[in-house]
Scaffold this motif. Sequence first.
Motif, PDB file in Angstrom:
ATOM      1  N   GLU A 219     -35.440 -22.559 -27.523  1.00  0.00           N
ATOM      2  CA  GLU A 219     -36.307 -22.826 -27.226  1.00  0.00           C
ATOM      3  C   GLU A 219     -36.207 -21.368 -26.083  1.00  0.00           C
ATOM      4  O   GLU A 219     -35.221 -21.461 -25.387  1.00  0.00           O
ATOM      5  CB  GLU A 219     -37.207 -24.031 -26.193  1.00  0.00           C
ATOM      6  CG  GLU A 219     -36.870 -25.896 -27.253  1.00  0.00           C
ATOM      7  CD  GLU A 219     -37.205 -27.073 -26.369  1.00  0.00           C
ATOM      8  OE1 GLU A 219     -38.169 -27.142 -25.855  1.00  0.00           O
ATOM      9  OE2 GLU A 219     -35.659 -27.945 -26.272  1.00  0.00           O
ATOM     10  N   HIS A 346     -33.249 -23.358 -23.684  1.00  0.00           N
ATOM     11  CA  HIS A 346     -33.103 -24.582 -24.270  1.00  0.00           C
ATOM     12  C   HIS A 346     -31.636 -25.045 -25.174  1.00  0.00           C
ATOM     13  O   HIS A 346     -33.161 -23.990 -26.397  1.00  0.00           O
ATOM     14  CB  HIS A 346     -34.197 -25.631 -24.245  1.00  0.00           C
ATOM     15  CG  HIS A 346     -34.459 -25.766 -22.988  1.00  0.00           C
ATOM     16  ND1 HIS A 346     -35.422 -27.143 -22.989  1.00  0.00           N
ATOM     17  CD2 HIS A 346     -34.807 -25.726 -21.268  1.00  0.00           C
ATOM     18  CE1 HIS A 346     -36.475 -26.886 -21.484  1.00  0.00           C
ATOM     19  NE2 HIS A 346     -35.331 -26.147 -20.766  1.00  0.00           N
ATOM     20  N   ARG A 502     -36.289 -35.234 -18.364  1.00  0.00           N
ATOM     21  CA  ARG A 502     -36.443 -33.498 -18.601  1.00  0.00           C
ATOM     22  C   ARG A 502     -35.834 -32.701 -17.635  1.00  0.00           C
ATOM     23  O   ARG A 502     -35.650 -31.520 -17.559  1.00  0.00           O
ATOM     24  CB  ARG A 502     -37.725 -33.123 -18.837  1.00  0.00           C
ATOM     25  CG  ARG A 502     -38.467 -33.967 -19.621  1.00  0.00           C
ATOM     26  CD  ARG A 502     -39.496 -32.892 -20.492  1.00  0.00           C
ATOM     27  NE  ARG A 502     -40.123 -33.593 -21.496  1.00  0.00           N
ATOM     28  CZ  ARG A 502     -39.624 -32.911 -22.602  1.00  0.00           C
ATOM     29  NH1 ARG A 502     -38.547 -31.225 -23.260  1.00  0.00           N
ATOM     30  NH2 ARG A 502     -39.880 -33.441 -23.924  1.00  0.00           N
ATOM     31  N   GLU A 514     -28.863 -31.348 -25.805  1.00  0.00           N
ATOM     32  CA  GLU A 514     -30.239 -29.841 -25.224  1.00  0.00           C
ATOM     33  C   GLU A 514     -29.707 -29.313 -24.322  1.00  0.00           C
ATOM     34  O   GLU A 514     -29.840 -29.954 -23.208  1.00  0.00           O
ATOM     35  CB  GLU A 514     -31.386 -30.695 -25.351  1.00  0.00           C
ATOM     36  CG  GLU A 514     -32.301 -29.515 -24.979  1.00  0.00           C
ATOM     37  CD  GLU A 514     -34.095 -29.957 -25.146  1.00  0.00           C
ATOM     38  OE1 GLU A 514     -33.998 -31.069 -25.590  1.00  0.00           O
ATOM     39  OE2 GLU A 514     -34.492 -29.111 -24.610  1.00  0.00           O
TER      40      GLU A 514
END
Length: 768
Positions: A219, A346, A502, A514
Amino acid sequence: MSNIRFRALEHTVNRQPVKVTPPSNKVSDYFGTNVFNKDAMHKFLPKDAYKAVIGAIEQGVRIDRKIADQVALGMKEWATSKGASHYTHWFQPLTGATAEKHDSFFEVSFDGKAFEHFSGSALTQQEPDASSFPSGGIRNTFEARGYTAWDPSSPAFIIESTNGKTLCIPTIFVSYTGETLDYKVPLLKALNALDKAAVDVCQYFDKNVTKVFATLGIEQEYFLVDTALFNSRPDLTITGRTVFGHSPAKGQQLEDHYFGSIPDRAYAFMHAFEIEAFKLGIPLKTRHNEVAPSQFECAPVFEEINLAVDHNALLMDVMDKVAHRHNFKVLLHEKPYAGINGSGKHNNWSIGTNTGKNLLSPGSTPKSNMQFLTFFVNTIKAVHNNADLLRASIASASNDHRLGANEAPPAIMSIFIGGQLSNALDEIENSAKDKKVNSGKPREAVLANAGDAFEETEFEDSASGNGLSKKDKKMSPEEKTALKLNIGKIPEILLDNTDRNRTSPFAFTGNKFEFRAVGSSANSSNPMMVLNTIVANQLREFKKEVDSYIDKGAKKDEALLKVLRQYIIDSKNIRFEGNNYSEDWAKEAKKRDLSNTTTTPPALDAFVSKKSMKLFEETGVFTHREIEARHEIMLETYVKKIQIEARVIGDLAMNHVIPAAVNYQTKLVESVQGLKNIGMKPEIYTAQSDMIREISEHITVIKTQTDALIEERKKANRIENMRDKAIAYCDKVRPYFDTIREHVDKLEMMVDDEIWPLAKYRELVTIR
Ligand code: ADP
Ligand code: MG
């Protein structure tokens, strides 16, 4: 005459979205048309050559010279049919940017006849003028030459620019003596180590696994800023970030930008770069606004990791080029604006097999869950054991601004796995009856006792039947294992995807990890090289330990579980489910003895620690010399970045900010003088007088601090040892940045808006 800021703002007034026309409304019609992919190869290569390239891609088989000639011929035919006139070896030196050196296909024979030619040797190897690329001393002491060599596992592609097309051949970059000078070689070596180690471990579960590869979905976050405004700020153009600038009245406090509608001009830009990306075979899938104003994100569908990394490097380049046509500049810096959310990259990472299995995806049978747990727990253990190295892999001057600031993970490495999996791991941990393993004895002692310990464990091999009731005996071996391990429930649980955190730098997200601490401007190779190396090494260790239990008479499942259980216990303190942004976590992490290295120079030490040296050597990823050279380069890069920022700060402070402040102060002085002249009492102009004094105070601090900054820089420049120099830049030079900034930003709030020369934050982050 208006100042540079106003001239820039004028340019932005009538900006319109650029009209974008895709080759077709269906992406599948033109996806990969600029890639020498399987289809193109099939069409342009003789059968043998085609097979050889596929063999190289899929099995890493070497391509011989004769075949290389055929591939080159076919590649040239394809490229010229697409309008390419030049070719280049495309590589990723340690500068951080991709590098190209274009050569024409065009040749002239002795009798002056012109023709197009591309030989196998030109395809497979080149010798670019490498002297300007960083080598950490490797080239200086040995040979000055550097070579690029074809990497068939990443397909060739054509880059289109306004005035021509170029065939790009992804390559590695090594020194004459074979040492690595780029990002790609270590990554390929790490992937090789992972493949071997993971295939070995897979044999416990599935003999059909012959190849394991890592997958990666990157990402990419970025900011857009109007070109005119960008060009008006020397700090942005030179360092990629604003070194000064007061927070806007309306920043991201309202969070109304996130997932809000995309401004038209930005949308046009996204659409345009996606088209170019699609032609290049980059499978972009997602686009949206990010948290901060003028911040956006895009993400592709994940791919094999080497390709994913190349595609991301290429994408950054494509975005930059396309942005020009839209009067935008893409800011890939981790922290272009202080006080506003930074940008990350990410890295969604997993491992897959030739049999089509994602090893980090919990399965529906106990057997595949055992396999899942094996890779899951080993990854956690690898991160636990090498958290410092992982931290080092994402360290850079620019990422230092982001880690731990406004909605970015801190420099403390920890893993989030979610409540359900935490429970599952806790259950495995607590199910341990054999206290011998848990007793805190050294590992060797535990292993020596392994034989005894197994007699007490409740986790017998499913086939042995010990400790099971008659009813249990009717169950299939898999069911029995499920019952005993109590892990059969994992699959349903994982369907609940709401358990997201997150704030974690390293989070398990259902079927992948991640890694969020990676900076937006980074080449993902470095963190991915480290991650795959540490996991490879961990899997090797794991196999050794499991085998040693099996050799002592333990059944396979028992042995697997025993080692996993121990790993779960050993690596427990790296797991954290709470809010990573909180101050409490920093305190808690300290208690847990987790390191929190907030700046780059000391963080980089982990690359050259004894432990890491051993790790790199054993996995075959780096030699001592290579890693030392790389360490040196990373330190040098840091020094250069801070050095440049220091100069820009000095320049802006003295040549832009102070003159503007003096200019305004003069106006105030004139006003006071005027008021005095017409006989006003001092009470009438106290405000002006105060401001005159305040401006002088700020100017004084800025001037003295800038002088001190220059002195410290000079001192740091005299230091020979690169680590000491980097530390000096970090600890002695850098602190002035904030002090100077504080006073400059105060002046920004005081000085007449008409005079202020630097585009303000609210102007920079507003997309018209
Ligand atoms: P987020 O909620 O963080 O936006 P997404 O589900 O959109 O996450 O996925 C983010 C990225 O993860 C995408 O690039 C996606 O392709 C990638 N991804 C999904 N599965 C895997 C996998 N098995 N290996 C690597 N990356 C993956
Ligand atoms: Mg994400």
